[in-house]
Design an enzyme around this catalytic site. Structure first.
Site, PDB file in Angstrom:
ATOM      1  N   GLU A 203     -13.496 -49.887   4.375  1.00  0.00           N
ATOM      2  CA  GLU A 203     -14.887 -49.802   3.922  1.00  0.00           C
ATOM      3  C   GLU A 203     -15.738 -48.787   4.671  1.00  0.00           C
ATOM      4  O   GLU A 203     -16.785 -49.129   5.249  1.00  0.00           O
ATOM      5  CB  GLU A 203     -15.540 -51.198   3.956  1.00  0.00           C
ATOM      6  CG  GLU A 203     -14.766 -52.195   3.099  1.00  0.00           C
ATOM      7  CD  GLU A 203     -15.512 -53.506   2.812  1.00  0.00           C
ATOM      8  OE1 GLU A 203     -16.409 -53.851   3.587  1.00  0.00           O
ATOM      9  OE2 GLU A 203     -15.168 -54.161   1.803  1.00  0.00           O
ATOM     10  N   GLU A 323      -9.951 -55.265  -2.521  1.00  0.00           N
ATOM     11  CA  GLU A 323     -10.493 -56.556  -2.089  1.00  0.00           C
ATOM     12  C   GLU A 323     -11.362 -57.127  -3.198  1.00  0.00           C
ATOM     13  O   GLU A 323     -12.159 -56.406  -3.794  1.00  0.00           O
ATOM     14  CB  GLU A 323     -11.415 -56.413  -0.858  1.00  0.00           C
ATOM     15  CG  GLU A 323     -10.730 -56.025   0.417  1.00  0.00           C
ATOM     16  CD  GLU A 323     -11.688 -56.013   1.625  1.00  0.00           C
ATOM     17  OE1 GLU A 323     -12.757 -56.639   1.551  1.00  0.00           O
ATOM     18  OE2 GLU A 323     -11.339 -55.371   2.626  1.00  0.00           O
TER      19      GLU A 323
HETATM   20  C1  LIG Z   1     -20.361 -50.367   8.408  1.00  0.00           C
HETATM   21  O1  LIG Z   1     -20.847 -50.078   9.683  1.00  0.00           O
HETATM   22  C2  LIG Z   1     -22.250 -49.982   9.789  1.00  0.00           C
HETATM   23  C3  LIG Z   1     -22.559 -49.687  11.203  1.00  0.00           C
HETATM   24  O2  LIG Z   1     -21.962 -48.547  11.568  1.00  0.00           O
HETATM   25  C4  LIG Z   1     -22.929 -51.247   9.410  1.00  0.00           C
HETATM   26  O3  LIG Z   1     -24.317 -51.065   9.432  1.00  0.00           O
HETATM   27  C5  LIG Z   1     -22.477 -51.651   8.035  1.00  0.00           C
HETATM   28  O4  LIG Z   1     -23.006 -52.897   7.735  1.00  0.00           O
HETATM   29  C6  LIG Z   1     -20.966 -51.682   7.982  1.00  0.00           C
HETATM   30  N1  LIG Z   1     -20.552 -51.924   6.648  1.00  0.00           N
HETATM   31  C7  LIG Z   1     -20.574 -53.072   6.093  1.00  0.00           C
HETATM   32  C8  LIG Z   1     -20.087 -53.145   4.683  1.00  0.00           C
HETATM   33  O5  LIG Z   1     -20.957 -54.057   6.695  1.00  0.00           O
END
Ligand SMILES: *[C@@H]1O[C@H](CO)[C@@H](O)[C@H](O)[C@H]1NC(C)=O
Ligand SMILES: *[C@@H]1O[C@H](CO)[C@@H](O)[C@H](O)[C@H]1NC(C)=O
Ligand SMILES: *[C@@H]1O[C@H](CO)[C@@H](O)[C@H](O)[C@H]1NC(C)=O
Length: 408
Positions: A203, A323
């Protein structure tokens, strides 16, 4: 062709052969390759049902808990599940695989070795991911922290995509993984047909650049790098599938509004030669917590069909739903709702697959084995539960296995 399929399907149904098909279609020791919109295994289209089990390495690191991996994979094959998606990372922390940049915990690596060896023995193909977006199991945050501790002036997790030292750490990890020689099978990972594909990240997101260009540039650098070390395996991104500026219409009509700042672009991120297939995820419950179930299921259909259409017409590559799931934590949750989500998802995948289309399979999030309370949550599925959802999963395995193994 269709008739023959149906007759074969009925014959199998009558014979009550629960496990044969899916397993048979994946059990060979050949590599999965790609031809146009389809995956190919042993000269035949490969469509398969699968699951996520991110905990395989973690539980196999301790030889005393390895049996959980064996149980889960064995029970998966009984339900015809032949693709397992799992983490090829655990950066820092308890039972880390990579304890510091370039330093590895041999016991944890033997855990991953074990998971691959068991999958091989049971005829399951694996999709293995190199790093996490999230800080669970380390992820981008750990890489950036490592660089900071080495004196780099990095400020946010999004420096992961641009800081030269962090990029070098990532490349070193990829190199270590693909060159690893499995202590059980004695086969290097890069030569192991049990591995169906690598994914660059789980992701990926980059809020620092909502245009998606930073992430696209990173994929353009890393995907050919992976291929330069390992030309035998397929590669994808691990993306959730949010649309960006290259598809303004779908960005407006299909993205949850909050996704427009995440810096991903389903088309641009996959329209890269070294990316062999597209990946996307489906979580309408977390994207739209405040709409009713009917609206959510209408959305799910559009989300799935929208991506299948793009994989077919724009990307011209196969597509895996990496997923999906239905959390018990959604207010008003019922088992029938979960069944409806699985039914709808599987039906849409199957409709594409049986026409020779790009949707090759859906991997539910996530499989655990009996007694694994430490990994139990609102999305976990235990195959011994004998629930209606478990039956639906088994049915889809049979249907997809028939297309690939027998139908064509
Ligand atoms: C991916 O990482 C960032 C922080 O780098 C975060 O804010 C984000 O929520 C993350 N992605 C998901 C889908 O949670
Ligand atoms: C799911 O599909 C199965 C088989 O087609 C059907 O028997 C069942 O009623 C469906 N369940 C729901 C909740 O849609
Ligand atoms: C899976 O298989 C083992 C033994 O084959 C069994 O004991 C276990 O309860 C099964 N179920 C799950 C979900 O692990």
């Amino acid at each position: 062709m269709k008739c023959l399929c149906l007759i074969a399907f009925l014959a199998i149904m009558t014979a009550q052969s629960y496990s044969d098909l899916g397993v048979e279609s994946a059990s060979s020791d050949a590599f999965v390759s790609r031809k146009g919109l389809q995956f190919i295994l042993n000269g035949k289209p490969f469509y398969a049902n699968g699951f996520n089990a991110y905990w395989l390495t973690y539980e196999a690191t301790d030889p005393a808990t390895r049996f959980k991996v064996t149980f889960a994979l064995q029970n998966a094959t009984i339900h015809g599940l032949t693709i397992a998606r799992t983490w090829g990372f655990h950066d820092g922390g308890y039972r880390a695989l990579q304890t510091a940049p370039g330093s590895y915990n041999e016991l944890a690596f033997q855990g991953l070795d074990f998971a691959i060896a068991e999958a091989k023995r049971l005829g399951i193909k694996m999709i293995i991911t190199f790093v996490n977006n999230y800080s669970d199991f380390g992820g981008r945050k750990q890489y950036v922290d490592w660089a900071k501790s080495k004196g780099q002036s990095v400020t946010s997790e999004d420096d992961f995509y641009t800081n030269p030292l962090v990029k070098q750490f990532y490349k070193n990890h990829v190199k270590t993984i693909v060159n690893r020689v499995n202590t059980f099978t004695k086969v290097a990972y890069k030569d192991e047909p049990t591995i169906m594909a690598w994914e660059l990240m789980n992701e990926p997101q980059c809020k620092a650049d909502p245009s998606g260009k930073t992430l696209t540039a990173w994929i353009r650098e890393m995907a050919p790098y992976v291929k330069s070390l390992d030309s035998k395996h397929l590669l994808s991104t691990g993306l959730e599938g949010f649309y960006g500026d290259s598809s303004p219409k779908k960005k407006a009509s299909l993205n949850p509004v909050a996704a427009n700042v995440l810096g991903t672009d389903f088309i641009a991120n996959h329209n890269i030669d070294a990316i062999d297939f597209a990946s996307f995820h489906a979580y309408p419950d977390s994207w739209f917590p405040n709409i009713d179930e009917k609206s959510r299921s209408d959305y799910l259909r559009k989300w799935l069909e929208g991506h299948i259409e793009d994989a077919q017409n724009i990307l011209k590559k196969p597509l895996i739903l990496g997923e999906f799931g239905k959390p018990t934590t959604t207010p008003g949750y019922t088992q029938a709702q979960r069944d409806a989500v699985f039914n709808a998802t599987f039906d849409i995948i199957y409709a594409s697959a049986q026409k020779g289309g790009p949707a090759a399979g859906a991997l539910f999030w996530h499989l655990i084995s009996d007694g694994m309370n430490n990994f139990k949550d609102g999305l976990s599925i235990v195959l011994s539960d004998k629930s209606s959802t478990v039956n639906i999963i088994g049915q889809q395995s049979r249907k997809l296995g028939l297309i690939g193994g027998k139908g064509k």
